[in-house]
Write a protein that holds these residues in place. Sequence first.
Motif, PDB file in Angstrom:
ATOM      1  N   GLY A  31      92.035  60.378  18.632  1.00  0.00           N
ATOM      2  CA  GLY A  31      91.381  59.394  19.087  1.00  0.00           C
ATOM      3  C   GLY A  31      90.039  60.325  19.621  1.00  0.00           C
ATOM      4  O   GLY A  31      89.025  59.042  20.438  1.00  0.00           O
ATOM      5  N   ILE A  32      89.854  61.202  19.755  1.00  0.00           N
ATOM      6  CA  ILE A  32      88.761  62.356  20.042  1.00  0.00           C
ATOM      7  C   ILE A  32      88.137  62.288  18.791  1.00  0.00           C
ATOM      8  O   ILE A  32      87.691  62.065  17.684  1.00  0.00           O
ATOM      9  CB  ILE A  32      88.771  63.615  20.329  1.00  0.00           C
ATOM     10  CG1 ILE A  32      90.078  63.810  21.680  1.00  0.00           C
ATOM     11  CG2 ILE A  32      88.200  64.628  20.149  1.00  0.00           C
ATOM     12  CD1 ILE A  32      90.423  65.439  21.861  1.00  0.00           C
ATOM     13  N   THR A  33      86.612  61.616  19.766  1.00  0.00           N
ATOM     14  CA  THR A  33      85.821  61.749  18.469  1.00  0.00           C
ATOM     15  C   THR A  33      85.057  62.569  18.292  1.00  0.00           C
ATOM     16  O   THR A  33      84.777  63.795  18.715  1.00  0.00           O
ATOM     17  CB  THR A  33      84.449  60.468  18.948  1.00  0.00           C
ATOM     18  OG1 THR A  33      83.886  61.264  20.458  1.00  0.00           O
ATOM     19  CG2 THR A  33      84.684  58.841  19.368  1.00  0.00           C
ATOM     20  N   SER A  34      83.764  62.647  16.886  1.00  0.00           N
ATOM     21  CA  SER A  34      83.296  63.502  16.320  1.00  0.00           C
ATOM     22  C   SER A  34      82.633  63.961  17.891  1.00  0.00           C
ATOM     23  O   SER A  34      81.695  65.457  17.739  1.00  0.00           O
ATOM     24  CB  SER A  34      83.072  63.093  14.723  1.00  0.00           C
ATOM     25  OG  SER A  34      83.386  63.102  13.689  1.00  0.00           O
ATOM     26  N   GLU A  35      81.976  63.123  17.560  1.00  0.00           N
ATOM     27  CA  GLU A  35      80.731  63.496  18.916  1.00  0.00           C
ATOM     28  C   GLU A  35      81.254  63.806  19.974  1.00  0.00           C
ATOM     29  O   GLU A  35      80.587  65.556  21.006  1.00  0.00           O
ATOM     30  CB  GLU A  35      80.086  62.494  19.464  1.00  0.00           C
ATOM     31  CG  GLU A  35      79.173  61.056  18.657  1.00  0.00           C
ATOM     32  CD  GLU A  35      80.307  60.534  18.192  1.00  0.00           C
ATOM     33  OE1 GLU A  35      81.498  59.908  18.049  1.00  0.00           O
ATOM     34  OE2 GLU A  35      79.393  60.401  16.939  1.00  0.00           O
ATOM     35  N   THR A  36      82.600  63.864  20.841  1.00  0.00           N
ATOM     36  CA  THR A  36      83.480  64.818  21.633  1.00  0.00           C
ATOM     37  C   THR A  36      83.210  66.184  21.375  1.00  0.00           C
ATOM     38  O   THR A  36      83.689  67.034  22.231  1.00  0.00           O
ATOM     39  CB  THR A  36      84.228  64.148  22.380  1.00  0.00           C
ATOM     40  OG1 THR A  36      84.258  63.373  22.757  1.00  0.00           O
ATOM     41  CG2 THR A  36      85.473  64.994  22.966  1.00  0.00           C
ATOM     42  N   LEU A  37      83.824  66.472  20.137  1.00  0.00           N
ATOM     43  CA  LEU A  37      84.223  67.834  19.086  1.00  0.00           C
ATOM     44  C   LEU A  37      82.645  68.464  18.825  1.00  0.00           C
ATOM     45  O   LEU A  37      82.672  69.758  19.576  1.00  0.00           O
ATOM     46  CB  LEU A  37      84.338  67.391  17.878  1.00  0.00           C
ATOM     47  CG  LEU A  37      86.343  67.204  17.871  1.00  0.00           C
ATOM     48  CD1 LEU A  37      87.030  66.900  16.813  1.00  0.00           C
ATOM     49  CD2 LEU A  37      86.984  67.730  18.852  1.00  0.00           C
ATOM     50  N   GLU A  38      82.036  67.855  18.445  1.00  0.00           N
ATOM     51  CA  GLU A  38      80.130  68.605  18.653  1.00  0.00           C
ATOM     52  C   GLU A  38      79.709  69.027  20.344  1.00  0.00           C
ATOM     53  O   GLU A  38      79.134  70.006  20.400  1.00  0.00           O
ATOM     54  CB  GLU A  38      79.621  67.880  17.772  1.00  0.00           C
ATOM     55  CG  GLU A  38      79.858  67.522  16.317  1.00  0.00           C
ATOM     56  CD  GLU A  38      79.686  69.126  15.707  1.00  0.00           C
ATOM     57  OE1 GLU A  38      78.771  69.626  15.962  1.00  0.00           O
ATOM     58  OE2 GLU A  38      80.804  69.438  14.848  1.00  0.00           O
ATOM     59  N   GLY A  39      80.398  67.861  21.675  1.00  0.00           N
ATOM     60  CA  GLY A  39      79.970  68.288  22.715  1.00  0.00           C
ATOM     61  C   GLY A  39      80.408  69.632  22.519  1.00  0.00           C
ATOM     62  O   GLY A  39      79.972  70.904  23.568  1.00  0.00           O
ATOM     63  N   LEU A  40      82.057  70.135  22.581  1.00  0.00           N
ATOM     64  CA  LEU A  40      82.461  70.946  22.470  1.00  0.00           C
ATOM     65  C   LEU A  40      82.062  72.556  22.185  1.00  0.00           C
ATOM     66  O   LEU A  40      82.025  73.191  22.685  1.00  0.00           O
ATOM     67  CB  LEU A  40      84.289  70.600  23.202  1.00  0.00           C
ATOM     68  CG  LEU A  40      84.490  69.374  23.980  1.00  0.00           C
ATOM     69  CD1 LEU A  40      85.858  68.996  23.349  1.00  0.00           C
ATOM     70  CD2 LEU A  40      84.955  70.279  25.187  1.00  0.00           C
ATOM     71  N   TYR A  41      81.741  71.741  20.688  1.00  0.00           N
ATOM     72  CA  TYR A  41      82.050  73.169  19.891  1.00  0.00           C
ATOM     73  C   TYR A  41      80.335  73.423  20.793  1.00  0.00           C
ATOM     74  O   TYR A  41      79.327  74.819  20.700  1.00  0.00           O
ATOM     75  CB  TYR A  41      81.183  72.247  18.457  1.00  0.00           C
ATOM     76  CG  TYR A  41      80.628  73.807  17.848  1.00  0.00           C
ATOM     77  CD1 TYR A  41      81.185  74.472  17.303  1.00  0.00           C
ATOM     78  CD2 TYR A  41      78.925  73.547  17.417  1.00  0.00           C
ATOM     79  CE1 TYR A  41      80.584  75.508  16.844  1.00  0.00           C
ATOM     80  CE2 TYR A  41      78.554  74.149  16.637  1.00  0.00           C
ATOM     81  CZ  TYR A  41      79.081  75.717  16.134  1.00  0.00           C
ATOM     82  OH  TYR A  41      79.139  76.694  15.261  1.00  0.00           O
ATOM     83  N   ALA A  42      79.065  72.832  20.939  1.00  0.00           N
ATOM     84  CA  ALA A  42      78.362  73.124  22.042  1.00  0.00           C
ATOM     85  C   ALA A  42      78.518  73.518  22.945  1.00  0.00           C
ATOM     86  O   ALA A  42      77.284  74.911  23.146  1.00  0.00           O
ATOM     87  CB  ALA A  42      76.561  72.383  21.859  1.00  0.00           C
ATOM     88  N   ILE A  43      79.194  73.485  24.151  1.00  0.00           N
ATOM     89  CA  ILE A  43      78.925  74.276  25.058  1.00  0.00           C
ATOM     90  C   ILE A  43      80.134  75.946  24.422  1.00  0.00           C
ATOM     91  O   ILE A  43      79.466  76.876  24.818  1.00  0.00           O
ATOM     92  CB  ILE A  43      80.346  74.435  25.877  1.00  0.00           C
ATOM     93  CG1 ILE A  43      79.565  72.343  25.730  1.00  0.00           C
ATOM     94  CG2 ILE A  43      81.005  75.021  26.366  1.00  0.00           C
ATOM     95  CD1 ILE A  43      80.726  71.391  26.912  1.00  0.00           C
ATOM     96  N   ALA A  44      80.790  75.926  23.313  1.00  0.00           N
ATOM     97  CA  ALA A  44      81.771  77.405  23.078  1.00  0.00           C
ATOM     98  C   ALA A  44      80.394  78.400  22.596  1.00  0.00           C
ATOM     99  O   ALA A  44      80.702  79.331  22.385  1.00  0.00           O
ATOM    100  CB  ALA A  44      82.587  77.303  21.577  1.00  0.00           C
ATOM    101  N   TYR A  45      79.448  77.557  21.551  1.00  0.00           N
ATOM    102  CA  TYR A  45      78.449  78.395  21.375  1.00  0.00           C
ATOM    103  C   TYR A  45      77.181  78.918  22.095  1.00  0.00           C
ATOM    104  O   TYR A  45      77.175  79.826  22.235  1.00  0.00           O
ATOM    105  CB  TYR A  45      77.797  77.108  20.051  1.00  0.00           C
ATOM    106  CG  TYR A  45      76.324  78.424  19.087  1.00  0.00           C
ATOM    107  CD1 TYR A  45      77.146  78.741  18.101  1.00  0.00           C
ATOM    108  CD2 TYR A  45      75.436  77.949  19.624  1.00  0.00           C
ATOM    109  CE1 TYR A  45      75.870  79.835  17.396  1.00  0.00           C
ATOM    110  CE2 TYR A  45      74.570  79.331  18.498  1.00  0.00           C
ATOM    111  CZ  TYR A  45      75.107  79.800  17.653  1.00  0.00           C
ATOM    112  OH  TYR A  45      73.908  80.586  17.380  1.00  0.00           O
TER     113      TYR A  45
END
Length: 162
Positions: A31-45
Amino acid sequence: MSETTIEYNQEELLNIANALQSGFTIAQITGITSETLEGLYAIAYQYYTVEDYENAQILFQALCTYKHNEQKFWLGLAGSRQALQDYKGAIDAYSMAGIASSLQNPLPFFYAAQCFIKMEDKENAIISLKALLTMGDDTNKEHAFCKEKAKEILSLLEQHNT
């Protein structure tokens, strides 16, 4: 942070395994949302852009675990590993990025070839470069540029192999 242990019964584990085999990602199952994944991606980037490759690698690795079919997550992980001079790990991640693109994007194979060159493995660098020449869309400027550079490097490597 407290550590939480989640226990699953055999039926729940079987349902998870079936979902994974059907093509669902761990993010979808949990149930992890795309928004959560994109937020984590932004931090990783962001970590990556400020050259904090260790932390970038950790986040990209988590992202790859949660959504194994997202090419940009694998490219981030691979780039982080390459910057950390973990060329073998970078090659593995670039391979996964290539698979995530359905072997349509030549860029992961170009970067993998760079890693093979750093490892002084000309044979596999040549294989990667030749393979990428069969991929991609020549009307895509990034793909076309990648192929031109690959041809140049391939020519140099083959000259030094003779």
